[in-house]
Enzyme design. Structure first.
Site, PDB file in Angstrom:
ATOM      1  N   HIS A 107      -9.609   1.110   4.847  1.00  0.00           N
ATOM      2  CA  HIS A 107      -8.322   1.259   5.546  1.00  0.00           C
ATOM      3  C   HIS A 107      -8.529   2.169   6.754  1.00  0.00           C
ATOM      4  O   HIS A 107      -9.314   3.117   6.707  1.00  0.00           O
ATOM      5  CB  HIS A 107      -7.277   1.845   4.590  1.00  0.00           C
ATOM      6  CG  HIS A 107      -5.902   1.815   5.170  1.00  0.00           C
ATOM      7  ND1 HIS A 107      -5.460   2.778   6.048  1.00  0.00           N
ATOM      8  CD2 HIS A 107      -4.893   0.925   5.041  1.00  0.00           C
ATOM      9  CE1 HIS A 107      -4.226   2.469   6.428  1.00  0.00           C
ATOM     10  NE2 HIS A 107      -3.857   1.354   5.820  1.00  0.00           N
ATOM     11  N   ASN A 139       0.871  -1.179   0.000  1.00  0.00           N
ATOM     12  CA  ASN A 139       0.000   0.000   0.000  1.00  0.00           C
ATOM     13  C   ASN A 139       0.908   1.230   0.000  1.00  0.00           C
ATOM     14  O   ASN A 139       1.513   1.541   1.022  1.00  0.00           O
ATOM     15  CB  ASN A 139      -0.887  -0.044   1.260  1.00  0.00           C
ATOM     16  CG  ASN A 139      -1.720   1.204   1.429  1.00  0.00           C
ATOM     17  OD1 ASN A 139      -1.811   2.035   0.523  1.00  0.00           O
ATOM     18  ND2 ASN A 139      -2.331   1.335   2.604  1.00  0.00           N
ATOM     19  N   GLU A 152      -6.908   4.544   7.884  1.00  0.00           N
ATOM     20  CA  GLU A 152      -6.708   5.983   7.622  1.00  0.00           C
ATOM     21  C   GLU A 152      -7.949   6.585   6.966  1.00  0.00           C
ATOM     22  O   GLU A 152      -8.264   7.756   7.185  1.00  0.00           O
ATOM     23  CB  GLU A 152      -5.452   6.177   6.751  1.00  0.00           C
ATOM     24  CG  GLU A 152      -4.185   5.953   7.574  1.00  0.00           C
ATOM     25  CD  GLU A 152      -2.996   5.431   6.795  1.00  0.00           C
ATOM     26  OE1 GLU A 152      -2.979   5.519   5.555  1.00  0.00           O
ATOM     27  OE2 GLU A 152      -2.062   4.901   7.443  1.00  0.00           O
ATOM     28  N   SER A 188       3.316  -2.188  10.321  1.00  0.00           N
ATOM     29  CA  SER A 188       4.774  -2.203  10.543  1.00  0.00           C
ATOM     30  C   SER A 188       5.450  -3.521  10.139  1.00  0.00           C
ATOM     31  O   SER A 188       6.420  -3.943  10.766  1.00  0.00           O
ATOM     32  CB  SER A 188       5.107  -1.857  11.997  1.00  0.00           C
ATOM     33  OG  SER A 188       4.658  -0.538  12.290  1.00  0.00           O
ATOM     34  N   GLY A 205       2.327   2.124  10.894  1.00  0.00           N
ATOM     35  CA  GLY A 205       3.283   3.214  10.754  1.00  0.00           C
ATOM     36  C   GLY A 205       3.943   3.616  12.063  1.00  0.00           C
ATOM     37  O   GLY A 205       4.590   4.656  12.146  1.00  0.00           O
ATOM     38  N   GLU A 207      -5.486  -5.097  10.492  1.00  0.00           N
ATOM     39  CA  GLU A 207      -4.475  -4.082  10.750  1.00  0.00           C
ATOM     40  C   GLU A 207      -4.793  -3.361  12.057  1.00  0.00           C
ATOM     41  O   GLU A 207      -5.607  -2.426  12.071  1.00  0.00           O
ATOM     42  CB  GLU A 207      -4.456  -3.059   9.606  1.00  0.00           C
ATOM     43  CG  GLU A 207      -4.129  -3.669   8.262  1.00  0.00           C
ATOM     44  CD  GLU A 207      -3.532  -2.633   7.308  1.00  0.00           C
ATOM     45  OE1 GLU A 207      -2.459  -2.905   6.768  1.00  0.00           O
ATOM     46  OE2 GLU A 207      -4.125  -1.560   7.143  1.00  0.00           O
ATOM     47  N   LYS A 245       0.144   4.286  -0.286  1.00  0.00           N
ATOM     48  CA  LYS A 245      -0.493   5.461   0.340  1.00  0.00           C
ATOM     49  C   LYS A 245      -0.280   6.713  -0.525  1.00  0.00           C
ATOM     50  O   LYS A 245      -0.215   6.593  -1.749  1.00  0.00           O
ATOM     51  CB  LYS A 245       0.025   5.633   1.774  1.00  0.00           C
ATOM     52  CG  LYS A 245      -0.119   4.347   2.580  1.00  0.00           C
ATOM     53  CD  LYS A 245       0.026   4.539   4.064  1.00  0.00           C
ATOM     54  CE  LYS A 245      -0.173   3.193   4.761  1.00  0.00           C
ATOM     55  NZ  LYS A 245      -0.133   3.295   6.212  1.00  0.00           N
TER      56      LYS A 245
HETATM   57  P1  PGA Z   1       2.753   0.239   7.661  1.00  0.00           P
HETATM   58  O1  PGA Z   1       1.295   0.433   7.003  1.00  0.00           O
HETATM   59  O2  PGA Z   1       3.307  -1.052   7.089  1.00  0.00           O
HETATM   60  O3  PGA Z   1       3.529   1.428   7.240  1.00  0.00           O
HETATM   61  O4  PGA Z   1       2.549   0.148   9.140  1.00  0.00           O
HETATM   62  C1  PGA Z   1       0.426  -0.652   6.782  1.00  0.00           C
HETATM   63  C2  PGA Z   1      -0.863  -0.162   6.191  1.00  0.00           C
HETATM   64  O5  PGA Z   1      -1.337   0.916   6.576  1.00  0.00           O
HETATM   65  O6  PGA Z   1      -1.472  -0.824   5.325  1.00  0.00           O
END
Ligand code: PGA
Length: 253
Positions: A95, A9, A97, A213, A173, A167, A11
């Site tokens: 997601h 992803n 976010e 992460s 993140g 997640e 982003k």
């Molecule tokens: P990250 O993000 O690997 O940077 O923690 C995962 C995601 O949001 O899909």
């Protein structure tokens, strides 16, 4: 047997030129891996280009989001049919976010899942609890609600098209990875939910990814868990060598 699934992803990162460089780096660094679905989710602006560049490769392309309506007066939004037209075969939906910054509810997630399936996009549906919800203890109730509302009224046939990504919001993140015990516990519960709600076959066939992460130094341990079928990778998917090493760390189950 469930085919393992690794998705990147990207982003809100990557110009078209950067995206092409990254996808080329993955293709050069990793020849056709057997029995793995590899998916990248570039920003909308790079979707068509990345679909073209990846056409004859093992890499499939996903949108990071779609709008829940099919078309119309929704300035600035992107319909499922448009991302399909640009070459995507998957769409990330719900997601954290999107839920956190754009107010996406489980009802909206459900509409998006349906519109995606209608346009032959396979939804990668994201669920997961916040730190506060985990600390309160009964966090699976939160996840179960996200699943039951997000997948409401789907037929078994449609449900079997879906990929789920667990997640935990506190692990995205942040560098904090859920422990293998925490991950396996939730994945097993998600699989049981799918069996109970749809059928044993659906529960056994749907891929459940872990996200939060994931990086080459921890992927092997996570991907070896019995109910983990792959990963949704954010930060570490922006560097071809890291993404490749995560794919290579898949065990043969
Ligand atoms: P990250 O993000 O690997 O940077 O923690 C995962 C995601 O949001 O899909």
């Amino acid at each position: 047997m469930r085919v393992p699934f690794i998705a990147g992803n990207w982003k809100m990162n990557m110009t078209i030129a950067e995206a092409v460089e990254l996808v080329n780096g993955i293709q050069i660094g990793l020849k056709w891996p057997e029995e793995v679905d590899v998916v990248v989710a570039p920003p909308f602006t790079a979707l068509k280009m990345i679909s073209e560049v990846s056409k004859d490769s093992y890499i499939a392309v996903s949108a990071q989001n779609i709008h829940q309506e099919e078309n119309g007066a929704y300035t600035g939004e992107i319909a499922a049919s448009f991302v399909k037209d640009a070459g995507a075969t998957y769409a990330i939906i719900g997601h954290s976010e999107r839920r956190q910054y754009f107010g996406e509810t489980d009802e909206v997630v459900n509409k998006k899942v349906r519109v995606a399936l209608k346009h032959e996009l396979k939804p990668i549906v994201c669920v997961g609890e916040t730190l506060e919800q985990r600390e309160k203890g009964d966090f699976f109730t939160v996840i179960e609600e996200q699943l039951s509302k997000g997948l409401e009224d789907l037929t078994k046939v449609l449900a079997s098209e879906i990929v789920i990504a667990y997640e935990p919001v506190w692990a995205i993140g942040t560098g904090k990875v859920a422990t293998p015990t925490q991950v396996e516990e939730v994945h097993e519960k998600i699989r049981n939910f799918l069996k109970k709600t749809f059928s044993d076959e659906v529960g056994e066939s749907v891929r459940i990814l872990y996200g939060g992460s994931v990086k080459p130094s921890n992927s092997q341990e996570i991907l070896a868990l019995p109910n983990v079928d792959g990963a949704l990778v954010g930060g570490a998917s922006l560097k071809a060598p890291d993404f490749i090493n995560i794919i290579k760390s898949l065990p043969s189950k």
